[in-house]
Design a protein around this motif. Structure first.
Motif, PDB file in Angstrom:
ATOM      1  N   GLY A 177      30.386  47.537  79.664  1.00 20.88           N
ATOM      2  CA  GLY A 177      31.640  47.982  81.365  1.00 20.88           C
ATOM      3  C   GLY A 177      32.333  46.735  81.653  1.00 20.88           C
ATOM      4  N   GLN A 178      32.131  46.380  79.960  1.00 22.86           N
ATOM      5  CA  GLN A 178      32.877  44.418  80.220  1.00 22.86           C
ATOM      6  C   GLN A 178      34.322  44.639  79.441  1.00 22.86           C
ATOM      7  OE1 GLN A 178      31.947  41.361  80.021  1.00 22.86           O
ATOM      8  NE2 GLN A 178      29.834  42.158  80.970  1.00 22.86           N
ATOM      9  N   TRP A 179      35.364  45.005  80.331  1.00 15.02           N
ATOM     10  CA  TRP A 179      36.453  45.143  79.986  1.00 15.02           C
ATOM     11  C   TRP A 179      37.594  44.751  79.760  1.00 15.02           C
ATOM     12  CZ3 TRP A 179      40.621  42.430  82.783  1.00 15.02           C
ATOM     13  CH2 TRP A 179      39.896  41.610  84.038  1.00 15.02           C
ATOM     14  N   SER A 180      36.752  42.677  79.823  1.00 13.06           N
ATOM     15  CA  SER A 180      37.180  42.159  79.162  1.00 13.06           C
ATOM     16  C   SER A 180      37.344  41.584  77.336  1.00 13.06           C
ATOM     17  CB  SER A 180      37.243  40.734  79.723  1.00 13.06           C
ATOM     18  OG  SER A 180      35.802  40.259  79.624  1.00 13.06           O
ATOM     19  N   GLN A 181      36.690  42.104  76.792  1.00 18.40           N
ATOM     20  CA  GLN A 181      36.137  42.436  75.942  1.00 18.40           C
ATOM     21  C   GLN A 181      37.701  42.966  74.947  1.00 18.40           C
ATOM     22  OE1 GLN A 181      33.041  41.349  74.021  1.00 18.40           O
ATOM     23  NE2 GLN A 181      32.702  40.588  75.704  1.00 18.40           N
ATOM     24  N   GLN A 182      37.904  42.603  73.780  1.00 17.24           N
ATOM     25  CA  GLN A 182      39.428  42.678  73.116  1.00 17.24           C
ATOM     26  C   GLN A 182      39.058  43.914  71.798  1.00 17.24           C
ATOM     27  OE1 GLN A 182      37.788  39.880  72.699  1.00 17.24           O
ATOM     28  NE2 GLN A 182      39.360  37.554  73.269  1.00 17.24           N
ATOM     29  N   GLY A 183      37.825  44.131  71.981  1.00 19.21           N
ATOM     30  CA  GLY A 183      37.859  45.310  71.395  1.00 19.21           C
ATOM     31  C   GLY A 183      38.417  47.049  72.284  1.00 19.21           C
ATOM     32  N   PHE A 184      38.023  46.933  73.255  1.00 22.93           N
ATOM     33  CA  PHE A 184      37.842  47.560  74.709  1.00 22.93           C
ATOM     34  C   PHE A 184      39.579  47.697  74.768  1.00 22.93           C
ATOM     35  CE2 PHE A 184      38.608  48.342  78.967  1.00 22.93           C
ATOM     36  CZ  PHE A 184      37.493  49.451  78.573  1.00 22.93           C
ATOM     37  N   TRP A 185      40.409  46.433  74.629  1.00 23.96           N
ATOM     38  CA  TRP A 185      41.877  46.296  75.157  1.00 23.96           C
ATOM     39  C   TRP A 185      42.339  47.188  73.833  1.00 23.96           C
ATOM     40  CZ3 TRP A 185      42.994  41.085  75.115  1.00 23.96           C
ATOM     41  CH2 TRP A 185      42.127  40.367  76.237  1.00 23.96           C
ATOM     42  N   VAL A 186      41.814  46.999  72.707  1.00 25.76           N
ATOM     43  CA  VAL A 186      42.332  48.165  71.149  1.00 25.76           C
ATOM     44  C   VAL A 186      41.765  49.427  71.326  1.00 25.76           C
ATOM     45  CG1 VAL A 186      41.847  48.537  68.473  1.00 25.76           C
ATOM     46  CG2 VAL A 186      41.943  45.797  69.837  1.00 25.76           C
ATOM     47  N   MET A 187      40.820  49.529  71.957  1.00 24.30           N
ATOM     48  CA  MET A 187      40.386  51.027  72.123  1.00 24.30           C
ATOM     49  C   MET A 187      41.308  51.864  73.008  1.00 24.30           C
ATOM     50  SD  MET A 187      38.493  51.928  69.468  1.00 24.30           S
ATOM     51  CE  MET A 187      38.371  52.851  70.103  1.00 24.30           C
ATOM     52  N   ILE A 188      42.113  51.254  73.927  1.00 24.97           N
ATOM     53  CA  ILE A 188      42.606  51.785  75.427  1.00 24.97           C
ATOM     54  C   ILE A 188      44.104  52.207  74.263  1.00 24.97           C
ATOM     55  CG2 ILE A 188      44.162  51.257  77.297  1.00 24.97           C
ATOM     56  CD1 ILE A 188      41.664  49.758  78.570  1.00 24.97           C
ATOM     57  N   VAL A 189      44.435  51.241  73.615  1.00 28.78           N
ATOM     58  CA  VAL A 189      45.580  51.063  73.128  1.00 28.78           C
ATOM     59  C   VAL A 189      45.930  52.657  71.413  1.00 28.78           C
ATOM     60  CG1 VAL A 189      47.057  50.384  71.443  1.00 28.78           C
ATOM     61  CG2 VAL A 189      46.782  49.483  73.938  1.00 28.78           C
ATOM     62  N   TYR A 190      44.437  52.748  71.325  1.00 28.18           N
ATOM     63  CA  TYR A 190      43.898  54.239  70.505  1.00 28.18           C
ATOM     64  C   TYR A 190      43.929  55.059  71.138  1.00 28.18           C
ATOM     65  CZ  TYR A 190      40.985  56.513  67.315  1.00 28.18           C
ATOM     66  OH  TYR A 190      40.920  57.284  66.267  1.00 28.18           O
ATOM     67  N   ARG A 191      42.868  55.250  72.314  1.00 28.12           N
ATOM     68  CA  ARG A 191      43.361  56.859  72.558  1.00 28.12           C
ATOM     69  C   ARG A 191      44.250  56.487  73.152  1.00 28.12           C
ATOM     70  NH1 ARG A 191      38.724  58.114  70.684  1.00 28.12           N
ATOM     71  NH2 ARG A 191      36.805  56.532  71.241  1.00 28.12           N
ATOM     72  N   TYR A 192      45.430  56.289  73.643  1.00 29.55           N
ATOM     73  CA  TYR A 192      46.054  56.224  74.577  1.00 29.55           C
ATOM     74  C   TYR A 192      47.118  56.989  73.428  1.00 29.55           C
ATOM     75  CZ  TYR A 192      51.722  55.692  76.404  1.00 29.55           C
ATOM     76  OH  TYR A 192      52.843  56.239  76.269  1.00 29.55           O
ATOM     77  N   GLY A 193      47.593  56.271  72.116  1.00 24.14           N
ATOM     78  CA  GLY A 193      48.304  56.676  71.195  1.00 24.14           C
ATOM     79  C   GLY A 193      47.514  57.695  70.405  1.00 24.14           C
ATOM     80  N   ARG A 194      46.028  58.479  70.142  1.00 21.66           N
ATOM     81  CA  ARG A 194      45.622  59.826  69.929  1.00 21.66           C
ATOM     82  C   ARG A 194      45.787  60.835  71.293  1.00 21.66           C
ATOM     83  NH1 ARG A 194      43.443  59.662  65.092  1.00 21.66           N
ATOM     84  NH2 ARG A 194      41.892  61.796  66.067  1.00 21.66           N
ATOM     85  N   TRP A 195      45.876  60.104  72.476  1.00 18.70           N
ATOM     86  CA  TRP A 195      46.443  60.864  73.204  1.00 18.70           C
ATOM     87  C   TRP A 195      48.048  61.753  73.282  1.00 18.70           C
ATOM     88  CZ3 TRP A 195      50.707  60.656  77.206  1.00 18.70           C
ATOM     89  CH2 TRP A 195      50.160  61.620  78.515  1.00 18.70           C
ATOM     90  N   ARG A 196      49.002  61.220  72.523  1.00 17.89           N
ATOM     91  CA  ARG A 196      50.350  61.451  73.075  1.00 17.89           C
ATOM     92  C   ARG A 196      50.672  62.377  71.750  1.00 17.89           C
ATOM     93  NH1 ARG A 196      53.378  58.561  68.228  1.00 17.89           N
ATOM     94  NH2 ARG A 196      51.581  57.169  67.433  1.00 17.89           N
ATOM     95  N   TYR A 197      49.714  62.896  70.954  1.00 22.29           N
ATOM     96  CA  TYR A 197      50.097  63.609  69.689  1.00 22.29           C
ATOM     97  C   TYR A 197      49.779  64.817  70.193  1.00 22.29           C
ATOM     98  CZ  TYR A 197      49.676  59.996  65.957  1.00 22.29           C
ATOM     99  OH  TYR A 197      50.687  59.744  65.415  1.00 22.29           O
ATOM    100  N   GLY A 198      48.865  64.604  71.737  1.00 18.12           N
ATOM    101  CA  GLY A 198      48.959  66.349  71.919  1.00 18.12           C
ATOM    102  C   GLY A 198      50.345  66.706  73.223  1.00 18.12           C
ATOM    103  N   ILE A 199      51.413  65.696  72.990  1.00 18.39           N
ATOM    104  CA  ILE A 199      52.480  66.392  73.955  1.00 18.39           C
ATOM    105  C   ILE A 199      53.417  67.245  72.986  1.00 18.39           C
ATOM    106  CG2 ILE A 199      54.632  65.709  74.951  1.00 18.39           C
ATOM    107  CD1 ILE A 199      52.446  62.983  75.598  1.00 18.39           C
TER     108      ILE A 199
END
Length: 169
Positions: free
Chosen positions: A16-38
């Motif tokens: 639940g620690q949204w301030s973790q830098q690794g979590f920020w990376v995972m948000i961008v990673y998930r977004y990047g994976r998601w865009r391939y679905g378009i």
């Protein structure tokens, strides 16, 4: 909706620690994976441009390079930020943890193959995993280990070059 459920799962992985830098990376990673679905490439282009922008921002802020082409399993955790480079040819199983200074990449530029990491793999700080190798399930990679050959499941890899030690049951 898979994008948001994956991000929620990632947030849970980070306690639940949204301030973790690794979590920020995972948000961008998930977004990047998601865009391939378009499917429509014209519609996907602005999302891809936005991804490239956020990818570079997060890379600069965190020192972590995790391209969206890398398949990662559930509960993937970047425990400490900084100086982490992961090749787009690598892959990770479930429940993997990596720490600062880790490189998972190509052994040489001519061979476009990077490590395939199994499930429940714990990679210590400064470790280098290079080339077309497989890291089995339930493996612990010691800090600063250099691995250039495959590691069997239920092992510990330590040293330069890495020495394989079977885990005691």
């Amino acid at each position: 909706m898979a994008l948001f459920s994956n991000i929620r799962a990632d947030l849970k992985t980070y306690g639940g620690q949204w301030s973790q830098q690794g979590f920020w990376v995972m948000i961008v990673y998930r977004y990047g994976r998601w865009r391939y679905g378009i499917k429509n490439s014209v519609l996907r282009k602005p999302f891809s441009l936005l991804y490239r922008f956020f990818y570079k921002v997060v890379q600069i802020l965190t020192g972590i390079e995790l391209p969206c082409e890398v398949p990662v399993g559930r509960n993937f955790r970047i425990d400490h930020f900084g100086d982490i480079v992961i090749s787009g040819y690598a892959s990770f199983g479930d429940d993997c943890i990596i720490r600062n200074g880790v490189t998972v990449g190509l052994k040489n530029i001519e061979e476009k193959a990077a490590p395939k990491i199994g499930n429940n793999v714990n990679i210590g700080a400064g470790a280098k995993l290079l080339g077309n190798i497989t890291i089995g399930d339930n493996v612990d990679v010691g800090a600063n280990a250099v691995i250039i050959s495959s590691v069997p499941a239920n092992s510990i890899a330590v040293g330069i070059p890495a020495r394989i030690i079977p885990k005691k049951s």
